[in-house]
Design a protein around this motif. Sequence first.
Motif, PDB file in Angstrom:
ATOM      1  N   GLU A 142       0.851  -1.195   0.000  1.00  0.00           N
ATOM      2  CA  GLU A 142       0.000   0.000   0.000  1.00  0.00           C
ATOM      3  C   GLU A 142       0.881   1.238   0.000  1.00  0.00           C
ATOM      4  N   ALA A 143       0.670   2.097  -0.983  1.00  0.00           N
ATOM      5  CA  ALA A 143       1.544   3.259  -1.115  1.00  0.00           C
ATOM      6  C   ALA A 143       0.904   4.532  -0.572  1.00  0.00           C
ATOM      7  N   CYS A 144      -0.366   4.741  -0.870  1.00  0.00           N
ATOM      8  CA  CYS A 144      -1.023   5.973  -0.430  1.00  0.00           C
ATOM      9  C   CYS A 144      -2.521   5.882  -0.688  1.00  0.00           C
ATOM     10  N   GLU A 145      -3.213   6.937  -0.323  1.00  0.00           N
ATOM     11  CA  GLU A 145      -4.637   7.041  -0.637  1.00  0.00           C
ATOM     12  C   GLU A 145      -4.753   7.672  -2.027  1.00  0.00           C
ATOM     13  N   VAL A 146      -5.831   7.382  -2.694  1.00  0.00           N
ATOM     14  CA  VAL A 146      -6.082   7.985  -4.001  1.00  0.00           C
ATOM     15  C   VAL A 146      -6.028   9.514  -3.906  1.00  0.00           C
ATOM     16  N   ASP A 147      -6.607  10.043  -2.848  1.00  0.00           N
ATOM     17  CA  ASP A 147      -6.685  11.507  -2.714  1.00  0.00           C
ATOM     18  C   ASP A 147      -5.349  12.173  -2.369  1.00  0.00           C
ATOM     19  N   ASP A 148      -4.363  11.367  -2.046  1.00  0.00           N
ATOM     20  CA  ASP A 148      -3.062  11.961  -1.722  1.00  0.00           C
ATOM     21  C   ASP A 148      -2.385  12.557  -2.949  1.00  0.00           C
ATOM     22  N   VAL A 149      -2.781  12.095  -4.130  1.00  0.00           N
ATOM     23  CA  VAL A 149      -2.135  12.577  -5.355  1.00  0.00           C
ATOM     24  C   VAL A 149      -3.142  13.382  -6.164  1.00  0.00           C
ATOM     25  N   GLU A 150      -2.800  14.611  -6.453  1.00  0.00           N
ATOM     26  CA  GLU A 150      -3.684  15.420  -7.299  1.00  0.00           C
ATOM     27  C   GLU A 150      -3.571  14.951  -8.743  1.00  0.00           C
ATOM     28  N   GLU A 151      -4.567  15.307  -9.537  1.00  0.00           N
ATOM     29  CA  GLU A 151      -4.469  14.987 -10.950  1.00  0.00           C
ATOM     30  C   GLU A 151      -3.283  15.710 -11.563  1.00  0.00           C
ATOM     31  N   GLU A 152      -2.623  15.049 -12.503  1.00  0.00           N
ATOM     32  CA  GLU A 152      -1.418  15.612 -13.135  1.00  0.00           C
ATOM     33  C   GLU A 152      -0.386  15.971 -12.083  1.00  0.00           C
ATOM     34  N   ASP A 153      -0.136  15.016 -11.197  1.00  0.00           N
ATOM     35  CA  ASP A 153       0.881  15.279 -10.167  1.00  0.00           C
ATOM     36  C   ASP A 153       1.561  13.972  -9.754  1.00  0.00           C
ATOM     37  N   VAL A 154       2.502  14.108  -8.864  1.00  0.00           N
ATOM     38  CA  VAL A 154       3.314  12.964  -8.450  1.00  0.00           C
ATOM     39  C   VAL A 154       3.658  13.141  -6.984  1.00  0.00           C
ATOM     40  N   ILE A 155       3.744  12.024  -6.251  1.00  0.00           N
ATOM     41  CA  ILE A 155       4.246  12.104  -4.877  1.00  0.00           C
ATOM     42  C   ILE A 155       5.338  11.052  -4.675  1.00  0.00           C
ATOM     43  N   ARG A 156       6.052  11.244  -3.609  1.00  0.00           N
ATOM     44  CA  ARG A 156       7.136  10.320  -3.278  1.00  0.00           C
ATOM     45  C   ARG A 156       6.611   9.287  -2.295  1.00  0.00           C
ATOM     46  N   PHE A 157       7.048   8.047  -2.461  1.00  0.00           N
ATOM     47  CA  PHE A 157       6.687   6.991  -1.518  1.00  0.00           C
ATOM     48  C   PHE A 157       7.940   6.196  -1.176  1.00  0.00           C
ATOM     49  N   ASP A 158       8.286   6.191   0.104  1.00  0.00           N
ATOM     50  CA  ASP A 158       9.465   5.445   0.541  1.00  0.00           C
ATOM     51  C   ASP A 158       9.030   4.138   1.170  1.00  0.00           C
ATOM     52  N   HIS A 159       9.706   3.077   0.811  1.00  0.00           N
ATOM     53  CA  HIS A 159       9.392   1.787   1.398  1.00  0.00           C
ATOM     54  C   HIS A 159      10.693   1.057   1.686  1.00  0.00           C
ATOM     55  N   GLU A 160      10.868   0.659   2.936  1.00  0.00           N
ATOM     56  CA  GLU A 160      12.136   0.088   3.385  1.00  0.00           C
ATOM     57  C   GLU A 160      13.254   1.020   2.938  1.00  0.00           C
ATOM     58  N   ASP A 161      14.247   0.523   2.195  1.00  0.00           N
ATOM     59  CA  ASP A 161      15.290   1.481   1.826  1.00  0.00           C
ATOM     60  C   ASP A 161      15.155   1.953   0.382  1.00  0.00           C
ATOM     61  N   ARG A 162      13.950   1.809  -0.149  1.00  0.00           N
ATOM     62  CA  ARG A 162      13.778   2.240  -1.539  1.00  0.00           C
ATOM     63  C   ARG A 162      12.825   3.416  -1.639  1.00  0.00           C
ATOM     64  N   THR A 163      12.936   4.126  -2.743  1.00  0.00           N
ATOM     65  CA  THR A 163      12.033   5.251  -2.933  1.00  0.00           C
ATOM     66  C   THR A 163      11.355   5.138  -4.300  1.00  0.00           C
ATOM     67  N   PHE A 164      10.071   5.465  -4.307  1.00  0.00           N
ATOM     68  CA  PHE A 164       9.265   5.329  -5.520  1.00  0.00           C
ATOM     69  C   PHE A 164       8.555   6.644  -5.825  1.00  0.00           C
ATOM     70  N   ALA A 165       8.058   6.739  -7.038  1.00  0.00           N
ATOM     71  CA  ALA A 165       7.227   7.885  -7.407  1.00  0.00           C
ATOM     72  C   ALA A 165       5.865   7.348  -7.820  1.00  0.00           C
ATOM     73  N   ILE A 166       4.808   7.930  -7.262  1.00  0.00           N
ATOM     74  CA  ILE A 166       3.444   7.528  -7.599  1.00  0.00           C
ATOM     75  C   ILE A 166       2.805   8.673  -8.382  1.00  0.00           C
ATOM     76  N   TYR A 167       2.338   8.366  -9.580  1.00  0.00           N
ATOM     77  CA  TYR A 167       1.821   9.403 -10.461  1.00  0.00           C
ATOM     78  C   TYR A 167       0.314   9.279 -10.653  1.00  0.00           C
ATOM     79  N   ARG A 168      -0.309  10.425 -10.881  1.00  0.00           N
ATOM     80  CA  ARG A 168      -1.694  10.426 -11.330  1.00  0.00           C
ATOM     81  C   ARG A 168      -1.707  11.303 -12.581  1.00  0.00           C
ATOM     82  N   THR A 169      -2.164  10.765 -13.686  1.00  0.00           N
ATOM     83  CA  THR A 169      -2.089  11.524 -14.944  1.00  0.00           C
ATOM     84  C   THR A 169      -3.259  12.499 -15.036  1.00  0.00           C
TER      85      THR A 169
END
Lengths: 415, 105
Positions: free
Chosen positions: B8-35
């Motif tokens: 589980e990375a985040c809630e749908v509402d955490d990311v605005e449309e046409e935006d991106v947020i950072r999600f860290d998990h253990e020692d890795r980092t990801f980007a979650i996008y909403r187009t």
Amino acid sequence: MTDNEMVIVGAGEAGARAAAELRAQGFDGPITLIGDEPHLPYERPPLSKGQLCDVEEPAPAFILTKEKLDDLQIQLLSGDAASRIDRSRHIVQLASGREVPYTKLLLATGANPRRLTVQGNAAGELHYLRKFGDALAIRDRMKPGARVAVIGGGFIGLETAASATARECDVTLIEVGPRILMRGVPPQIAEMVEARHRQAGVRFAIGVMIERIDRDQDGYWVKLADGSFIGCDLIIAGIGAVPETTLAQDCGLAIENGIQVNEYLMTSDPDIYAAGDCCSFPHPMFDNRRIRLEAWRNAQDQGTQAAVNMLGVEPAPYAALPWFWSDQYDQTLQVAGLADGASTTIERDLNEAGKLFFHLAEDGRLLSVSGMGPAGAFSKEMRLAEMLAEKQARPDAALLADPSVKLKTLLREFD
Amino acid sequence: MTNPQWIEACEVDDVEEEDVIRFDHEDRTFAIYRTDKGEFFASDGYCTHEKFHLSNGLVMGSTIECPKHNGRFDIKTGAAKRTPVCVDLRTYPVKIENDKVFIQI
Ligand SMILES: Cc1cc2nc3c(=O)[nH]c(=O)nc-3n(C[C@H](O)[C@H](O)[C@H](O)COP(=O)(O)OP(=O)(O)OC[C@H]3O[C@@H](n4cnc5c(N)ncnc54)[C@H](O)[C@@H]3O)c2cc1C
Ligand code: FES
């Protein structure tokens, strides 16, 4: 156009990007990239940043790897300088004696550090920073505790000073002008930069001429016009760059603050183009004023555009908004556009994300945006501001100043 | 490597449309996008040019632009689309359940 041969002199940022773009455009004839440096094409920006202070052994940041060159069938002739262009025979002559025929030629020869002329027995021992080898030589001497004098408060000097403090050197920066970053950067940002450097322990000698540079058993002595001396173990001068135009000049191409090109990046010879730091071009967004940039993105974009135009299929004028960034400590500084003709500056305070300055012309047109802040959050805001300038927007000054009004919203108004 | 698992990375509402947020998990980092069309995608968090968080970048349609030197990637495929980036970005499957965004890593 199967018989065409594309030749590029200068295997730096612009030259390497141009070579790759020729292939990307579907050109299937021979491409020859001639470079006098022994390396594969590499990026210069890290030379004054990470490569001076990273703990690991630095290696050049390559733009094109050996595999990529093979894959694209680009012939790289490295470690061999072009010494002459024979325009009537369409041949480039190399220092090794080799001759390379061309149908279209791109000059991407970059620029060389301006040398400081000064009195004294050590005037010839200054370091300059343009090539990978220069960075290694400087890095070797930046030992913890070493006393470093940096001459020139431009980007390269300031980044070098920041890297030297990271190496725990004792740094003094000398600027003969009235302030640092005189060229293209508003005073508000110059002040922020200077404050950050002072906080890191850099000392400044500003607005004072250098009288002589000597060396004795205690190291170097820089004598300033106010009679004071700065003792140091290493001196790096970053006092600007001179476009490399020798080849162009020798074969009779028009020169005007660099190799003169038109908006299509074509020189006074229609079979020869130029791109990057070596050329001056008219900029349509700024009343076709002739400018020359020393900036990484410009070199990339001009290299790419020159490649397209050399193929002659769909040539287009070059009109990208000038853009420059610099990293110093934990801060990044960016300038987009040209602020010269601006009459008003509007500040937007991004709080922890830094500050933006909008430079507007008399008629309200956004000419330039500059700013500084911590790399992450700042960069996003700066990019949106840059896009406003790209659109040549005339935004409402009150809205620009109000951080509660999103730049993304403002931008949509000008779609 | 362990088998891929849904995180589980985040809630749908955490990311605005046409935006991106950072999600860290253990020692890795990801980007979650909403187009701009409201679809979600995920990729490695760092740009492939230098180690820079793409979550500070700008989403335009289904393209992410790295704010550091303006390299661009296709959010859906991770394909490198503009210099200076030349190495593609690794992407991860995404699913939405109960208004939560999950990524498979
Ligand atoms: C230390 C440093 C830090 C920088 N930092 C930044 C930054 O943070 N941001 C930014 O926007 N810009 C920065 N720049 C500027 C940017 O790197 C340049 O604008 C860019 O490299 C210009 O590309 P170019 O292809 O025109 O020239 P170059 O990259 O200099 O390439 C020209 C090449 O041509 C070769 N050459 C010249 N004459 C001949 C010949 N006769 N035969 C064969 N080869 C020849 C040269 O040796 C060189 O390899 C920096 C530059 C330096 C030096
Ligand atoms: S770090 Fe992303 S483009 Fe350079």
